[in-house]
Design a protein around this motif. Structure first.
Motif, PDB file in Angstrom:
ATOM      1  N   CYS A 358       0.826  -1.217   0.000  1.00  0.00           N
ATOM      2  CA  CYS A 358       0.000   0.000   0.000  1.00  0.00           C
ATOM      3  C   CYS A 358       0.854   1.258   0.000  1.00  0.00           C
ATOM      4  CB  CYS A 358      -0.926   0.001   1.216  1.00  0.00           C
ATOM      5  SG  CYS A 358      -2.214  -1.252   1.142  1.00  0.00           S
ATOM      6  N   ASN A 359       1.969   1.240   0.706  1.00  0.00           N
ATOM      7  CA  ASN A 359       2.845   2.409   0.754  1.00  0.00           C
ATOM      8  C   ASN A 359       3.421   2.744  -0.616  1.00  0.00           C
ATOM      9  OD1 ASN A 359       2.510   2.882   3.496  1.00  0.00           O
ATOM     10  ND2 ASN A 359       4.217   1.564   4.073  1.00  0.00           N
ATOM     11  N   GLY A 360       3.433   1.755  -1.513  1.00  0.00           N
ATOM     12  CA  GLY A 360       3.879   2.034  -2.870  1.00  0.00           C
ATOM     13  C   GLY A 360       2.742   2.436  -3.789  1.00  0.00           C
ATOM     14  N   LEU A 361       1.641   1.702  -3.704  1.00  0.00           N
ATOM     15  CA  LEU A 361       0.523   1.946  -4.621  1.00  0.00           C
ATOM     16  C   LEU A 361      -0.268   3.197  -4.269  1.00  0.00           C
ATOM     17  CD1 LEU A 361      -0.893  -1.690  -5.070  1.00  0.00           C
ATOM     18  CD2 LEU A 361       0.612  -0.424  -6.609  1.00  0.00           C
ATOM     19  N   GLY A 362      -0.440   3.484  -2.973  1.00  0.00           N
ATOM     20  CA  GLY A 362      -1.276   4.595  -2.540  1.00  0.00           C
ATOM     21  C   GLY A 362      -0.853   5.950  -3.098  1.00  0.00           C
ATOM     22  N   PRO A 363       0.406   6.375  -2.905  1.00  0.00           N
ATOM     23  CA  PRO A 363       0.822   7.674  -3.442  1.00  0.00           C
ATOM     24  C   PRO A 363       0.693   7.772  -4.952  1.00  0.00           C
ATOM     25  CG  PRO A 363       2.386   6.909  -1.795  1.00  0.00           C
ATOM     26  CD  PRO A 363       1.455   5.773  -2.068  1.00  0.00           C
ATOM     27  N   ALA A 364       1.074   6.709  -5.657  1.00  0.00           N
ATOM     28  CA  ALA A 364       0.971   6.742  -7.115  1.00  0.00           C
ATOM     29  C   ALA A 364      -0.490   6.848  -7.550  1.00  0.00           C
ATOM     30  CB  ALA A 364       1.605   5.478  -7.709  1.00  0.00           C
ATOM     31  N   LEU A 365      -1.378   6.113  -6.902  1.00  0.00           N
ATOM     32  CA  LEU A 365      -2.799   6.150  -7.252  1.00  0.00           C
ATOM     33  C   LEU A 365      -3.386   7.534  -7.003  1.00  0.00           C
ATOM     34  CD1 LEU A 365      -5.402   4.711  -8.093  1.00  0.00           C
ATOM     35  CD2 LEU A 365      -5.716   4.038  -5.708  1.00  0.00           C
ATOM     36  N   PHE A 366      -3.072   8.145  -5.878  1.00  0.00           N
ATOM     37  CA  PHE A 366      -3.602   9.478  -5.580  1.00  0.00           C
ATOM     38  C   PHE A 366      -3.064  10.515  -6.562  1.00  0.00           C
ATOM     39  CE2 PHE A 366      -5.928   7.994  -2.201  1.00  0.00           C
ATOM     40  CZ  PHE A 366      -6.402   8.973  -1.349  1.00  0.00           C
ATOM     41  N   GLY A 367      -1.776  10.398  -6.917  1.00  0.00           N
ATOM     42  CA  GLY A 367      -1.223  11.334  -7.891  1.00  0.00           C
ATOM     43  C   GLY A 367      -1.924  11.241  -9.233  1.00  0.00           C
ATOM     44  N   ILE A 368      -2.215  10.023  -9.671  1.00  0.00           N
ATOM     45  CA  ILE A 368      -2.918   9.827 -10.950  1.00  0.00           C
ATOM     46  C   ILE A 368      -4.353  10.340 -10.852  1.00  0.00           C
ATOM     47  CG2 ILE A 368      -3.788   8.066 -12.538  1.00  0.00           C
ATOM     48  CD1 ILE A 368      -1.264   6.422 -11.851  1.00  0.00           C
ATOM     49  N   LEU A 369      -5.021  10.103  -9.714  1.00  0.00           N
ATOM     50  CA  LEU A 369      -6.391  10.571  -9.542  1.00  0.00           C
ATOM     51  C   LEU A 369      -6.464  12.101  -9.527  1.00  0.00           C
ATOM     52  CD1 LEU A 369      -7.814   8.060  -6.906  1.00  0.00           C
ATOM     53  CD2 LEU A 369      -8.422   8.226  -9.324  1.00  0.00           C
ATOM     54  N   PHE A 370      -5.493  12.740  -8.897  1.00  0.00           N
ATOM     55  CA  PHE A 370      -5.441  14.206  -8.939  1.00  0.00           C
ATOM     56  C   PHE A 370      -5.323  14.693 -10.383  1.00  0.00           C
ATOM     57  CE2 PHE A 370      -4.230  14.480  -4.344  1.00  0.00           C
ATOM     58  CZ  PHE A 370      -5.160  15.439  -3.986  1.00  0.00           C
ATOM     59  N   TYR A 371      -4.476  14.009 -11.134  1.00  0.00           N
ATOM     60  CA  TYR A 371      -4.250  14.402 -12.533  1.00  0.00           C
ATOM     61  C   TYR A 371      -5.507  14.172 -13.376  1.00  0.00           C
ATOM     62  CZ  TYR A 371      -2.265  14.395 -17.237  1.00  0.00           C
ATOM     63  OH  TYR A 371      -2.009  14.659 -18.555  1.00  0.00           O
ATOM     64  N   LEU A 372      -6.141  12.999 -13.218  1.00  0.00           N
ATOM     65  CA  LEU A 372      -7.327  12.682 -14.023  1.00  0.00           C
ATOM     66  C   LEU A 372      -8.521  13.558 -13.661  1.00  0.00           C
ATOM     67  CD1 LEU A 372      -7.139   8.769 -14.094  1.00  0.00           C
ATOM     68  CD2 LEU A 372      -6.482  10.380 -15.898  1.00  0.00           C
ATOM     69  N   SER A 373      -8.590  14.004 -12.412  1.00  0.00           N
ATOM     70  CA  SER A 373      -9.706  14.860 -11.998  1.00  0.00           C
ATOM     71  C   SER A 373      -9.414  16.335 -12.231  1.00  0.00           C
ATOM     72  CB  SER A 373     -10.020  14.622 -10.517  1.00  0.00           C
ATOM     73  OG  SER A 373      -8.893  14.909  -9.699  1.00  0.00           O
TER      74      SER A 373
END
Length: 444
Positions: A358-373
């Motif tokens: 989770c410590n790896g996937l979480g930051p990357a997922l949030f960064g992508i979601l910020f970008y897509l939104s």
């Protein structure tokens, strides 16, 4: 180079190996990076003005994923070469990117993300504690490590911001570099080896270095599977939130560096307090209810981050987040009650592996979601007022809230109360027996 490090690691430390040695290492490491909290936000905006949140998530995500992949190998190597050598290597690589911040911003973030390959000192630190602490004291020692991590954030961000205001970013980086150098020196000359040569492993197998082995074992027991799914459901958004909230509050919600560092310090103090009182909370309401309480608090703070538009709402969310940090320790406490003493290591190892993922996937997922939104910053959207008018819901935090809600429902429906779980200890013992047999075959 490796032979030189081996020779340096042979230097005897000060006194007998103890938990105190490792607490100093953990404190200095995270204190150095805590000093850079505010300068890193400014540097992120300067280096990636159009994709600040995306790049922040990718840098933190790549580092976390690499750490997850390499942590079992580092741990296995420490079984062969000793804790001190691997602790020295991981501390060096954890601190290596810091001086680069004054040389080249792009390479600073590049090396920071890649340092996850060897910058996994926490896994060696936990092994060190296991070597020196009696079994009945290990939970307390791990709690002290977590509290030490939080304690390093009480004054470090505020101090880093003060130095930046008075003397500039380069001076903050210099101070952080000196703290890191002190940490490396402490490991080299003061930390004694905790693993005697006579009990070290003699070989390394691929299975030992495979980060997915522990997770794949989860499928063999439905009860462990539910626990690990719950951990994944709340730690994924938690990791993403922690990686993005400082930049989010500064660049989107209008927090200045003083307000932000004050909030981080206050959150750290609350986190220490709630974790120190965990034992009393579990005795009062039970471990399962403590998990439910933590998940409800996390759900509330993610919702506040998602829909809040005022600073007081962000302050409330931060305070609730600190109180919600009880969740993961509460899961560990539940496991200690749910399993017998001999089975806890196997189950805790699986949960820790899920945490690393989770410590790896979480930051990357949030960064992508910020970008897509469409919430990344650009020069024509830098006005705080325009950002507030354009934004109704912060999608990454709302996604996290939904994720935590699912985890909360899973706990409520499928995780048994402690009194109902006692009859299931035999199932965990069977799982432990299976794992031990696999390991025995592997050693043979």
């Amino acid at each position: 180079m490796f032979k030189i490090l081996v020779a340096l690691a042979s230097i005897s430390g000060v006194g007998k190996p103890s938990v105190c040695h490792i607490l100093v290492v953990v404190f200095l490491e995270y204190f150095a990076w805590g000093l850079l909290t505010m300068p890193m936000i400014a540097t992120l905006k300067e280096t990636f003005p159009d994709h600040t949140f995306l790049m922040n998530g990718l840098v933190m995500g790549v580092k976390g994923i690499l750490s997850f992949l390499s942590a079992p190998l580092i741990g296995a190597l420490s079984d062969i070469y000793g804790r001190k050598l691997l602790l020295l290597i991981t501390v060096i690589f954890t601190c290596l990117p810091i001086p680069l911040m004054t040389i080249d911003n792009f390479w600073f973030f590049m090396i920071s993300s890649m340092s996850g390959v060897l910058g996994v000192s926490f896994s060696v630190a936990f092994a060190y504690v296991a070597d020196v602490a009696p079994k009945e004291e290990r939970s307390r020692s791990y709690g002290l490590m977590s509290a030490t991590f939080a304690a390093s954030l009480v004054i470090a961000p505020a101090l880093g911001n003060l130095i930046m205001d008075l003397y500039g970013i380069n001076t903050v980086v210099l101070v952080a570099t000196l703290v890191s150098t002190t940490n490396v020196t402490f490991v080299l000359f003061a930390v004694p080896e905790s693993l005697p040569r006579k009990v070290r492993s003699t070989g390394l197998s691929w299975k030992q270095a495979d980060p997915f082995v522990g997770i794949l074992r989860v499928a063999s027991d439905p009860n462990v599977l539910i626990l690990c799914i719950v951990v994944f459901m709340f730690l994924l958004p938690e990791a993403g939130e922690y990686s993005s909230v400082p930049a989010y509050l500064k660049l989107t919600m209008g927090f200045d560096f003083v307000e932000l560092s004050t909030l981080v310090a206050f959150m750290a103090i609350l986190s220490i307090t709630i974790n120190v009182t965990l034992g009393s909370i579990v005795r009062a309401i039970g471990a399962k209810r403590a998990i439910v309480l933590g998940l409800m608090l996390e759900l509330l703070q993610l919702t506040l981050y998602a829909v809040g538009v005022e600073k007081w709402q962000m302050w409330l969310a931060g305070n609730v987040a600190a109180l919600g940090s009880i969740t993961f320790p509460a899961v560990s406490a539940y496991v200690s009650l749910y399993t017998d003493g001999e089975s806890q290591g196997a189950v805790q190892g699986m949960i820790t592996g899920m945490s690393g993922l989770c410590n790896g996937l979480g930051p990357a997922l949030f960064g992508i979601l910020f970008y897509l939104s469409d919430m990344d910053l650009s020069e024509d959207r830098i006005s705080l007022g325009s950002l507030r008018r354009e934004r109704t819901v912060a999608a990454p935090f709302m996604f996290g809230a939904i994720y935590v809600l699912v985890g909360l429902l899973l706990v409520y429906v499928y995780v048994p109360d402690e009194k109902d779980s006692r009859g299931r200890k035999e199932e965990f013992s069977a799982l432990k027996y299976t794992i031990e047999m696999e390991d025995e075959v592997q050693r043979s």
